[in-house]
Design a protein around this motif. Structure first.
Motif, mmCIF file in Angstrom:
data_model
loop_
_atom_site.group_PDB
_atom_site.id
_atom_site.type_symbol
_atom_site.label_atom_id
_atom_site.label_comp_id
_atom_site.label_asym_id
_atom_site.label_seq_id
_atom_site.Cartn_x
_atom_site.Cartn_y
_atom_site.Cartn_z
ATOM 1 N N GLN A 15 9.285 10.272 6.958
ATOM 2 C CA GLN A 15 7.968 10.106 7.596
ATOM 3 C C GLN A 15 7.042 9.262 6.734
ATOM 4 O O GLN A 15 6.277 8.435 7.232
ATOM 5 C CB GLN A 15 7.325 11.474 7.838
ATOM 6 N N LEU A 32 0.231 5.113 0.469
ATOM 7 C CA LEU A 32 -0.733 6.183 0.655
ATOM 8 C C LEU A 32 -0.312 7.412 -0.131
ATOM 9 O O LEU A 32 -1.125 8.229 -0.507
ATOM 10 C CB LEU A 32 -0.868 6.527 2.138
ATOM 11 N N THR A 33 0.969 7.544 -0.338
ATOM 12 C CA THR A 33 1.446 8.663 -1.144
ATOM 13 C C THR A 33 2.788 8.287 -1.783
ATOM 14 O O THR A 33 3.367 7.260 -1.456
ATOM 15 C CB THR A 33 1.595 9.932 -0.283
ATOM 16 N N LEU A 63 4.029 1.331 8.392
ATOM 17 C CA LEU A 63 2.978 1.192 9.401
ATOM 18 C C LEU A 63 1.674 0.719 8.759
ATOM 19 O O LEU A 63 1.024 -0.225 9.222
ATOM 20 C CB LEU A 63 2.768 2.559 10.066
ATOM 21 N N VAL A 64 1.317 1.372 7.670
ATOM 22 C CA VAL A 64 0.045 1.033 7.020
ATOM 23 C C VAL A 64 0.097 -0.382 6.444
ATOM 24 O O VAL A 64 -0.870 -1.127 6.534
ATOM 25 C CB VAL A 64 -0.286 2.068 5.923
ATOM 26 N N LEU A 116 13.726 19.533 4.409
ATOM 27 C CA LEU A 116 12.308 19.246 4.685
ATOM 28 C C LEU A 116 11.810 18.066 3.851
ATOM 29 O O LEU A 116 11.013 17.249 4.319
ATOM 30 C CB LEU A 116 11.460 20.485 4.408
ATOM 31 N N ILE A 142 0.856 -1.180 0.000
ATOM 32 C CA ILE A 142 0.000 0.000 0.000
ATOM 33 C C ILE A 142 0.897 1.237 0.000
ATOM 34 O O ILE A 142 1.839 1.328 0.773
ATOM 35 C CB ILE A 142 -0.871 0.024 1.262
ATOM 36 N N GLN A 159 5.359 5.831 7.533
ATOM 37 C CA GLN A 159 3.908 5.696 7.424
ATOM 38 C C GLN A 159 3.526 4.489 6.566
ATOM 39 O O GLN A 159 2.644 3.714 6.918
ATOM 40 C CB GLN A 159 3.321 6.951 6.802
ATOM 41 N N ASN A 189 13.017 14.990 5.466
ATOM 42 C CA ASN A 189 12.208 14.757 6.666
ATOM 43 C C ASN A 189 10.866 14.126 6.272
ATOM 44 O O ASN A 189 10.412 13.142 6.871
ATOM 45 C CB ASN A 189 11.978 16.094 7.389
ATOM 46 N N THR A 190 10.278 14.679 5.228
ATOM 47 C CA THR A 190 8.993 14.159 4.757
ATOM 48 C C THR A 190 9.142 12.739 4.235
ATOM 49 O O THR A 190 8.329 11.863 4.519
ATOM 50 C CB THR A 190 8.457 15.057 3.619
ATOM 51 N N SER A 209 -0.338 -7.400 3.346
ATOM 52 C CA SER A 209 0.858 -6.599 3.071
ATOM 53 C C SER A 209 1.840 -6.613 4.236
ATOM 54 O O SER A 209 2.883 -5.966 4.172
ATOM 55 C CB SER A 209 0.449 -5.159 2.718
ATOM 56 N N ILE A 238 8.247 14.722 -3.756
ATOM 57 C CA ILE A 238 8.020 15.365 -2.454
ATOM 58 C C ILE A 238 8.592 16.785 -2.470
ATOM 59 O O ILE A 238 7.944 17.738 -2.043
ATOM 60 C CB ILE A 238 8.683 14.532 -1.328
ATOM 61 N N MET A 286 -0.575 -3.001 8.839
ATOM 62 C CA MET A 286 -1.940 -3.006 9.371
ATOM 63 C C MET A 286 -2.846 -4.013 8.680
ATOM 64 O O MET A 286 -3.961 -4.250 9.113
ATOM 65 C CB MET A 286 -2.556 -1.607 9.251
ATOM 66 N N PHE A 287 -2.388 -4.577 7.576
ATOM 67 C CA PHE A 287 -3.208 -5.544 6.852
ATOM 68 C C PHE A 287 -2.413 -6.825 6.640
ATOM 69 O O PHE A 287 -1.221 -6.771 6.332
ATOM 70 C CB PHE A 287 -3.648 -4.969 5.500
ATOM 71 N N ILE A 288 -3.093 -7.933 6.780
ATOM 72 C CA ILE A 288 -2.375 -9.205 6.759
ATOM 73 C C ILE A 288 -1.679 -9.443 5.431
ATOM 74 O O ILE A 288 -0.567 -9.968 5.386
ATOM 75 C CB ILE A 288 -3.303 -10.380 7.117
#
Lengths: 396, 333
Positions: free
Chosen positions: A54, A8-9, A61-62, A47, A6, A58, A50-51, A69, A16, A65-67
């Motif tokens: 992050q 997200l961005t 982490l995401v 910056l 996944i 993220q 830094n982004t 992935s 970036i 959160m799902f089996i």
């Protein structure tokens, strides 16, 4: 089909950077600035980095959160828990043995020790976990039983109950859960009753059922009992333990894959007999033969891809054997196989001469006469629809 | 240097210093004080206030409009904390696991984690469909697996083109009828794969029949099928009904047709019910005469045999201007 990770961005640094410049340059204070200038460019660089970090964090982490992935076993264990599946840890290598020439009657008690040898002289200990009885088959007195390799056998170990949490903790993460037996003396009267492993997808468990649930933790297993209330229905699940309850557990701690490949077996001493049965007699004419070749199916840890495949399908089966996928996940969940490739299922409707109402299945490398095949057949039959007959062995 | 010009140069260890230059200081917008900026941030509910995380001398400089660095960084964090702008998810991460918060980015993860068997080529579910299926999946689909209800729930939720799902049952075999309206029918394999992955009871024979049609015609066919299915389940089957070969006048009493002119086709034998046709003709059940009915508008030619008519077809004959019974006056007995 596994999904791609996944995102997200975007994880592209240049994207970036451009987005930051694009956003800030719309602000009136900075419309006149040259973002390519060295000072501003340096700040935006910092910056953007830094982004970037992050966003990487993220996305990790995401994905966890799902089996499907998840990359970490710990995450998959948590997801599996949510879907009522207990992730096994190390698994014993096992072999099916046939005992002959050990007398006319008698039986072998659970946890009898059997020595397995390799041609190179390596030796491992194997254990029975169920009693084996001598009986006459086609005029020959014999017993067929399965033995499991283990470095250690923990037999009837008392573990303290936690009546508040309705659980007891086994401080051993490497036990083979298919060898686990839990006995409970509810009121501490000295009478132990064996409890059955249940799953959260199993319907209609009542307070009179002697069942326990198993939850894998990082450093061991929580044996969960009843007395807990289903928050959805308000129903009390199974019977509760209290402070007087005594709980004892028996299990094997296997060597995993190192237990594979042993073929020459012999009892270590004369095994004891279960209560009420005679001891078998060991003599020169006693033969203990592996009917399925060398010991096999030892696992050091579960296969992550197999878990991702089976956990949601196990949930989908809801403990019923209706579809092929249900049957595969039930067999894997019960420890009869570890991958879908190890199981062949053919419906009677698929044969050239159809036999509707019959399902044929086979676990690769397991003969129909083996205890494993017999108990797997029984398991599927219990969970199949009425009118469906389960048969071990796939017609050619 | 941009950094120094943004921050201003001065004696950072002292209490006061004189900035050499304030970039943009003459720009009217830059006169916006940091307090105004913070106020604006409060309105935007920006969760991260840069001013609270910089050294006090820099905060003071910023308040005195001696530097734009704080403002610059604040804009950066405004961007960063705006999921819309940066794409970084800054709300409670656990919300991403809430079915209500499924997004385009996470919908495949939900499908693969809970219903991997519907992850097939040719089936691209929308976010709303995924939410809808997931809400029903345990109690209405998985726990009812093997029932017509579960089958219908899944198919109608993930295939919007399916209007209804019927099942014709036999002994250990059955036919699933998917009634599809409009022209958005998919490849047959898509329906079959989803069914086989998720529902097919192994050991039984089944096949999927797609009934695809358009508009009101479909409604009538569906109604007919429902009637037939109900009759087969709870009443006489179609073979128990009379299906005589009849002329169009046979829907009423023979004696009511006195004024209708008879045409050829009669055999002269006595009808099974013992009635004699008007105009002295006797009817034969295998070859009845056809009459030209005054209100018959369905293209029946005079003197022809109608052939087999399923009597159930008459059960739903509408009482409209097209009804052939209209305009018939009962004859005097």
């Amino acid at each position: 089909m596994a999904i791609p990770n996944i995102k997200l961005t975007s994880l592209e640094y240049d994207d970036i950077y451009k987005q930051i410049v694009s956003y800030i340059s719309t602000k009136s204070e900075f419309t006149d600035y040259n973002f390519e200038g060295s000072a501003l460019s340096t700040i935006v660089d910092l910056l953007a980095y830094n982004t970037f970090y992050q966003i990487v964090f993220q996305n990790i982490l995401v994905n966890e959160m799902f089996i499907d992935s998840s990359q970490k076993l710990e995450s998959i264990i948590s997801h599996a828990k949510l879907q009522g599946y207990t992730v096994p840890s190390r698994q014993s290598s096992f072999s099916t043995l046939r005992l002959r020439g050990a007398g006319d009657n008698g039986a072998v008690a659970p946890y009898s020790r059997i020595q397995g040898s390799r041609a190179n002289g390596d030796v491992k200990l194997f254990y029975t976990i169920d009693p084996a009885y001598l009986e006459s088959i086609d005029g020959v007195i014999e017993a067929t039983f399965t033995v499991y390799e283990a470095k250690n056998a923990i037999i009837k170990q008392l573990i303290p109950p936690n009546s508040t949490k309705q659980s007891a903790f086994i401080t051993q993460v490497n036990l083979d859960i298919k060898t686990l037996k839990v006995e409970v003396d509810l009121e501490g009267s000295g009478v132990f009753v064996e409890y059955r492993l249940a799953t959260s997808v199993e319907p209609n468990i009542t307070t009179s059922d002697n069942v326990f649930f198993l939850e894998r933790k990082l450093d061991g297993y929580d044996v969960m009992f009843g007395g807990l209330t289903d928050p959805l229905t308000g129903r009390i699940i199974a019977s509760a333990i209290n402070d007087n309850t005594k709980i004892r557990v028996s299990y094997l701690i296997p060597s995993g894959i190192a237990g594979d490949g042993y073929s020459s077996f012999s009892f270590v001493g004369t095994p004891t007999a279960p209560t009420g049965y005679d001891q078998i007699s060991i003599s020169k004419s006693t033969s203990l033969v592996a009917t399925t070749g060398v010991s096999k199916n030892g696992k050091n840890q579960p296969n992550l891809d197999a878990l991702k495949f089976f956990v949601p399908r196990y949930f989908s089966s809801q403990d019923r054997a209706i579809t092929k996928s249900d049957m595969q996940s039930i067999l894997v969940g019960a420890g009869y196989a570890s991958a879908s490739e190890d199981i062949v299922i053919v419906g009677g409707e698929e044969l050239s001469i159809p036999t509707l109402g019959t399902v044929y299945f086979e676990i690769v490398g397991v003969a129909a006469t083996e205890q494993t095949a017999i108990s797997a057949t029984k398991l599927l039959q219990q969970k199949a629809s009425l009118g469906i007959s389960i048969t071990y062995g796939v017609p050619i | 240097m941009f950094f120094s010009s943004l921050t201003g140069k001065g004696n950072k260890t002292g209490n006061a210093y004189t900035p050499t230059k304030i970039i943009g200081g003459e720009h009217p917008i830059v006169s916006t004080s940091i307090l105004d900026l913070l106020e604006a941030d409060l309105k935007k509910d920006t969760p991260f206030k840069v001013i609270n995380h910089v050294p006090s001398w820099l905060a003071t400089d910023s308040k005195d409009n001696n530097t734009l660095l704080v403002k610059f960084l604040q804009y950066y964090y405004d961007w960063l904390y705006s999921s819309k702008d940066s794409g970084l998810y800054v709300d409670d991460y656990i919300d991403l696991m809430d079915i209500d918060n499924i997004t385009e980015e996470t919908k495949d993860a939900f499908v693969s984690s809970f219903i991997p068997d519907i992850d097939v080529d040719g089936l691209d579910l929308t976010v709303e469909q995924v939410k809808d299926v997931l809400r029903a999946v345990k109690t209405n689909i998985f726990q009812k697996k093997g029932t017509q209800e579960a089958l219908a729930t899944l198919f109608t939720k993930i295939f919007p083109e399916i209007q209804s799902v019927g099942v014709e049952r036999g002994n250990l075999e059955f036919t699933i009828q998917l009634r599809i309206v409009n022209d958005s029918i998919r490849n047959y394999d898509v329906y079959e794969t989803v069914y086989k992955n998720l529902f097919h009871p192994v050991g039984m024979r089944s096949n999927i029949q797609i009934i695809h049609s358009f508009g009101s015609e479909e409604s009538r066919r569906t109604e007919d099928t429902i009637i037939q299915r109900e009759l087969s389940e709870s009443g006489p089957t179609t073979t128990n009904f009379d299906s005589p070969r009849i002329g169009n006048y046979f829907v009423y009493n023979m004696n009511d047709a006195e004024s209708l002119p008879a045409y050829s086709g009669e055999s002269g034998s006595t009808h099974g019910r013992g009635e004699t046709g008007a105009s002295g003709n006797t009817a034969n059940v295998s070859n009845l005469a056809t009459y030209k009915h005054p209100n018959w508008i369905y293209g029946v030619s005079d003197g022809t045999i109608l052939g087999d008519i399923n009597i159930q077809g008459l059960m739903s004959q509408p009482l409209s201007a097209n009804n052939p019974n209209l305009g018939i006056t009962q004859a005097a007995s």
